[in-house]
Design an enzyme around this catalytic site. Structure first.
Site, PDB file in Angstrom:
ATOM      1  N   PRO A 100       0.894  -1.081   0.157  1.00  0.00           N
ATOM      2  CA  PRO A 100      -0.059   0.046   0.005  1.00  0.00           C
ATOM      3  C   PRO A 100       0.710   1.228  -0.105  1.00  0.00           C
ATOM      4  O   PRO A 100       1.972   1.239   0.590  1.00  0.00           O
ATOM      5  CB  PRO A 100      -0.608  -0.158   1.198  1.00  0.00           C
ATOM      6  CG  PRO A 100      -0.907  -1.433   1.785  1.00  0.00           C
ATOM      7  CD  PRO A 100       0.599  -2.163   1.083  1.00  0.00           C
ATOM      8  N   GLY A 102       2.423   4.565   1.177  1.00  0.00           N
ATOM      9  CA  GLY A 102       2.748   5.096   2.533  1.00  0.00           C
ATOM     10  C   GLY A 102       3.418   4.044   3.421  1.00  0.00           C
ATOM     11  O   GLY A 102       3.841   4.428   4.387  1.00  0.00           O
ATOM     12  N   CYS A 103       3.522   2.855   2.895  1.00  0.00           N
ATOM     13  CA  CYS A 103       4.013   1.877   3.766  1.00  0.00           C
ATOM     14  C   CYS A 103       5.545   1.652   3.378  1.00  0.00           C
ATOM     15  O   CYS A 103       6.067   1.970   2.440  1.00  0.00           O
ATOM     16  CB  CYS A 103       3.493   0.120   3.526  1.00  0.00           C
ATOM     17  SG  CYS A 103       2.154  -0.180   4.160  1.00  0.00           S
ATOM     18  N   VAL A 104       6.225   1.697   4.530  1.00  0.00           N
ATOM     19  CA  VAL A 104       7.888   1.735   4.420  1.00  0.00           C
ATOM     20  C   VAL A 104       8.164   0.165   4.273  1.00  0.00           C
ATOM     21  O   VAL A 104       7.766  -0.715   4.700  1.00  0.00           O
ATOM     22  CB  VAL A 104       8.755   2.240   5.369  1.00  0.00           C
ATOM     23  CG1 VAL A 104       8.695   3.883   4.958  1.00  0.00           C
ATOM     24  CG2 VAL A 104       7.686   2.264   6.611  1.00  0.00           C
TER      25      VAL A 104
END
Length: 104
Positions: A100, A102-104
């Site tokens: 997704p 915004g996920c790091v």
């Protein structure tokens, strides 16, 4: 696109191991992917995974944790219990979807 072998079959993945071909996924592969990160899938896990995959088809991107909770009807607290530490990233990985935004 890199190719890796999981459970005796070749699948296309990105540099982080997320599947890149939607149709290569099935529930058996999900179980194998989950086992790789230490999870044993239950019906509750599959409820979230099924929502994610259906939502991806209509939205064209992997749902955020908030969307899964609000539209999928699974409380955020339960998602953290089912997919500890990084639920959005783990759900996407097991569901065979891109990480997704915004996920790091």
């Amino acid at each position: 696109m890199p190719v890796t072998t999981i459970a005796g079959r070749d699948v296309h993945v990105d540099d982080e191991g997320f599947l890149t071909v939607y149709d290569e996924w099935d529930p058996d592969l999900a179980r194998q992917l989950a086992a790789q990160i230490g999870l044993d899938l239950t019906d509750e896990h599959f409820k979230a995974l099924t929502f994610l995959r259906a939502d991806y088809v209509t939205q064209g991107e992997t749902a955020t944790l908030r969307r899964v909770s609000a539209l999928g009807g699974i409380p955020t607290k339960e998602l953290f219990s089912l997919f500890p530490k990084k639920p959005a990233k783990k759900m996407a990985y097991i569901a065979g979807l891109p990480k997704p935004h915004g996920c790091v």
